[in-house]
Design a protein around this motif. Structure first.
Motif, PDB file in Angstrom:
ATOM      1  N   HIS A   1      16.289  -3.302 -11.854  1.00  0.00           N
ATOM      2  CA  HIS A   1      15.374  -3.007 -10.752  1.00  0.00           C
ATOM      3  C   HIS A   1      15.880  -1.813  -9.947  1.00  0.00           C
ATOM      4  CE1 HIS A   1      14.853  -7.514 -11.284  1.00  0.00           C
ATOM      5  NE2 HIS A   1      13.707  -7.012 -11.642  1.00  0.00           N
TER       6      HIS A   1
ATOM      7  N   ARG B   1       9.457  11.630  -2.105  1.00  0.00           N
ATOM      8  CA  ARG B   1      10.144  10.384  -1.831  1.00  0.00           C
ATOM      9  C   ARG B   1      10.840  10.408  -0.479  1.00  0.00           C
ATOM     10  NH1 ARG B   1      13.710   9.086  -6.873  1.00  0.00           N
ATOM     11  NH2 ARG B   1      13.049   6.941  -6.723  1.00  0.00           N
TER      12      ARG B   1
ATOM     13  N   HIS C   1       7.940   5.183 -10.770  1.00  0.00           N
ATOM     14  CA  HIS C   1       7.702   4.408  -9.563  1.00  0.00           C
ATOM     15  C   HIS C   1       6.236   4.288  -9.212  1.00  0.00           C
ATOM     16  CE1 HIS C   1      11.863   3.818  -8.225  1.00  0.00           C
ATOM     17  NE2 HIS C   1      12.088   4.946  -8.854  1.00  0.00           N
ATOM     18  N   GLY C   2       5.375   4.837 -10.047  1.00  0.00           N
ATOM     19  CA  GLY C   2       3.948   4.681  -9.825  1.00  0.00           C
ATOM     20  C   GLY C   2       3.433   5.397  -8.604  1.00  0.00           C
ATOM     21  N   THR C   3       4.066   6.472  -8.202  1.00  0.00           N
ATOM     22  CA  THR C   3       3.629   7.217  -7.019  1.00  0.00           C
ATOM     23  C   THR C   3       2.672   8.310  -7.448  1.00  0.00           C
ATOM     24  OG1 THR C   3       5.592   8.566  -7.254  1.00  0.00           O
ATOM     25  CG2 THR C   3       5.678   6.754  -5.683  1.00  0.00           C
TER      26      THR C   3
ATOM     27  N   SER D   1       7.591   7.795  -0.744  1.00  0.00           N
ATOM     28  CA  SER D   1       8.285   6.804  -1.528  1.00  0.00           C
ATOM     29  C   SER D   1       9.782   6.840  -1.248  1.00  0.00           C
ATOM     30  CB  SER D   1       7.987   7.066  -3.013  1.00  0.00           C
ATOM     31  OG  SER D   1       8.521   6.045  -3.784  1.00  0.00           O
TER      32      SER D   1
ATOM     33  N   LEU E   1      11.054  -2.084  -3.010  1.00  0.00           N
ATOM     34  CA  LEU E   1      10.264  -2.458  -4.183  1.00  0.00           C
ATOM     35  C   LEU E   1       9.278  -3.568  -3.841  1.00  0.00           C
ATOM     36  CD1 LEU E   1      13.005  -2.489  -6.990  1.00  0.00           C
ATOM     37  CD2 LEU E   1      11.283  -0.728  -6.576  1.00  0.00           C
TER      38      LEU E   1
ATOM     39  N   THR F   1       6.386  -2.461  -1.166  1.00  0.00           N
ATOM     40  CA  THR F   1       5.395  -1.503  -1.658  1.00  0.00           C
ATOM     41  C   THR F   1       4.649  -1.999  -2.893  1.00  0.00           C
ATOM     42  OG1 THR F   1       7.124  -0.428  -2.988  1.00  0.00           O
ATOM     43  CG2 THR F   1       6.695   0.466  -0.778  1.00  0.00           C
TER      44      THR F   1
ATOM     45  N   ARG G   1       5.876  -2.542  -5.755  1.00  0.00           N
ATOM     46  CA  ARG G   1       6.451  -2.056  -7.006  1.00  0.00           C
ATOM     47  C   ARG G   1       7.216  -3.150  -7.759  1.00  0.00           C
ATOM     48  NH1 ARG G   1       5.908   2.147  -3.656  1.00  0.00           N
ATOM     49  NH2 ARG G   1       5.371   4.191  -4.522  1.00  0.00           N
ATOM     50  N   TRP G   2       7.658  -4.167  -7.033  1.00  0.00           N
ATOM     51  CA  TRP G   2       8.364  -5.278  -7.689  1.00  0.00           C
ATOM     52  C   TRP G   2       7.422  -5.953  -8.684  1.00  0.00           C
ATOM     53  CZ3 TRP G   2      13.263  -7.270  -7.855  1.00  0.00           C
ATOM     54  CH2 TRP G   2      13.412  -8.587  -8.288  1.00  0.00           C
TER      55      TRP G   2
ATOM     56  N   ALA H   1       4.642  -4.678  -9.897  1.00  0.00           N
ATOM     57  CA  ALA H   1       4.267  -3.704 -10.928  1.00  0.00           C
ATOM     58  C   ALA H   1       5.333  -3.620 -12.007  1.00  0.00           C
ATOM     59  CB  ALA H   1       4.034  -2.333 -10.297  1.00  0.00           C
ATOM     60  N   ARG H   2       6.605  -3.631 -11.569  1.00  0.00           N
ATOM     61  CA  ARG H   2       7.702  -3.588 -12.542  1.00  0.00           C
ATOM     62  C   ARG H   2       7.704  -4.828 -13.433  1.00  0.00           C
ATOM     63  NH1 ARG H   2      12.399  -0.740 -12.065  1.00  0.00           N
ATOM     64  NH2 ARG H   2      12.908  -1.910 -13.960  1.00  0.00           N
TER      65      ARG H   2
END
Length: 392
Positions: free
Chosen positions: A165, A226, A285-287, A294, A324, A327, A329-330, A332-333
């Motif tokens: 992660h 970022r 990171h999908g930004t 980010s 993560l 936002t 992203r956790w 999403a990951r």
């Protein structure tokens, strides 16, 4: 007792906190035992809770000592810690050095720490082939944080990016031209940077140059910036910001070259590399939205042998985990990891079954021999195996 029964018996012990059962399960996974798949099926529903932190960097950077100190710091915060240390495998004997156990003596006696060394077994990418499954078992066991230390081979160590992660890249001062080292591919994978052995001469320059490269790579880019937002402040300029963005890049280049020892060609190459790296990080990171603000990787100084900077490093790792989760992203990951895992298993199982059928029919050895004697190209050989043995 059947394979499933043996796996169920071991899993019940593992789930109850039996560390010997955990160690045996890891051995099953690492050796490809017939019970391994059944065990992983049982363990999977209990996974997805641990914070997996990758520690990577060149040989001699002090990764094992830093992991040891970091584990001590996390334990002082009440967290349980598992350590997976991947060791290089001798190309001659096939044995692993397993030197991490020597450098991690301080944590090995702590009941809240579990440490396991894995042999790379010639696998490229800095990890062992079984690392993902081993991390899964440790997660199912209930550890709060899992630290994965890679072999230390350098540029090829990118697999940790997909597994962890949070990836901490460890560098040291005095490795020569910092720009060349940075261009070796480590900036794409780092969520946190630690300049270890920072009591050595040149630490300030190393930290400064990494900071400048990060600034350069993320300045004024659409959707990949970022920079953190200052309280009450506006987001950074989006891209294509014209003269403003161009001036910013120019300023960063001039600051990067403040020592005057980099040629214009080197700086131009570094700028081009960072453009590519920034796009890679953005995709990871999908930004994808312009103006998105980010995570900007922090760069820390540590002296692992004395524990200096380790507490701050633990803080930054925890902040990245919070980032993560806050936002999205956790989650999403998790979906991305699930897709990659399913794809990997399908590829592995299809290849294994297809090749087994080809071997049983005698086609595999025949085709390999023809390829070796240049009577057939490998593409045609693979095509014939798939046509004759896939899905049968």
């Amino acid at each position: 007792m059947t394979v499933q029964q043996r796996a169920a018996e071991l899993f019940a012990r593992l789930a109850a906190g039996d560390r010997r059962a955990l160690a045996r399960g890891i051995t099953w996974v690492e050796n490809g035992a017939e019970e391994a798949t059944a065990l992983m099926r049982l363990a999977y529903p209990r996974t997805g809770r641990a914070h997996v932190v990758g520690i990577t960097g060149p040989p001699g950077a002090g990764k094992s000592t830093l992991v040891d100190r970091l584990a001590m710091e996390l334990r002082s915060r009440g967290q349980t810690v598992a350590i997976v240390a991947v060791d290089p495998t001798s190309p001659f004997s096939g044995g692993a050095i397993l030197g991490d156990r020597i450098r991690m003596q301080r944590t090995l006696t702590d009941p809240g720490v579990f440490m396991r060394s894995l042999a790379a077994r010639g696998h490229l990418g800095g990890l062992s082939p079984a690392t993902g499954e081993v991390v899964g078992l440790l997660d199912a066991f209930g550890f709060d944080v899992i630290l994965v230390e890679t072999v230390g081979a350098g540029q090829s160590e990118v697999e940790i990016m997909a597994l962890a992660h949070t990836t901490c890249v460890v560098v040291i001062p005095g490795m020569g031209d910092e720009i060349q080292a940075i261009k070796a591919g480590i900036l794409e994978i780092g969520d946190v940077f630690a300049c270890n052995k920072a009591d050595r001469e040149g630490a300030e320059r190393t930290v400064s140059e990494i900071e400048m490269m990060l600034d350069l790579g993320h300045m004024g880019k659409p959707g990949i910036n970022r920079w953190p937002v200052e309280p009450g402040g506006a987001p950074p300029k989006a891209a294509g910001a014209g003269a403003g963005a161009g001036a910013g890049v120019g300023d960063a280049l001039r600051r990067l070259d403040r020592t005057g020892h980099h040629s214009a060609e080197e700086l131009a190459g570094a700028a081009g590399h960072m453009t590519h790296a920034a796009a890679h990080v953005a995709a990871r990171h999908g930004t994808a939205n312009p103006g998105d603000v980010s995570w900007r990787p922090p760069v820390l100084k540590t002296v692992a042998k004395d524990g200096q900077g380790v507490s701050a490093l633990a803080d930054r790792l925890a902040e990245h985990l919070a980032f993560l989760k806050e936002t999205g992203r956790w989650e999403a990951r998790r979906e991305q990891d699930a897709a990659l895992r399913v794809q990997a298993l399908v590829s592995e199982w299809v290849a294994r079954a297809t090749l087994a059928r080809a071997r049983a029919a005698g086609d595999y050895e025949r085709l390999v021999r023809q390829v070796a004697e240049r009577q057939l190209d490998p593409y045609s050989a693979a095509d014939e195996i798939l046509k004759n043995h896939w899905g049968r």
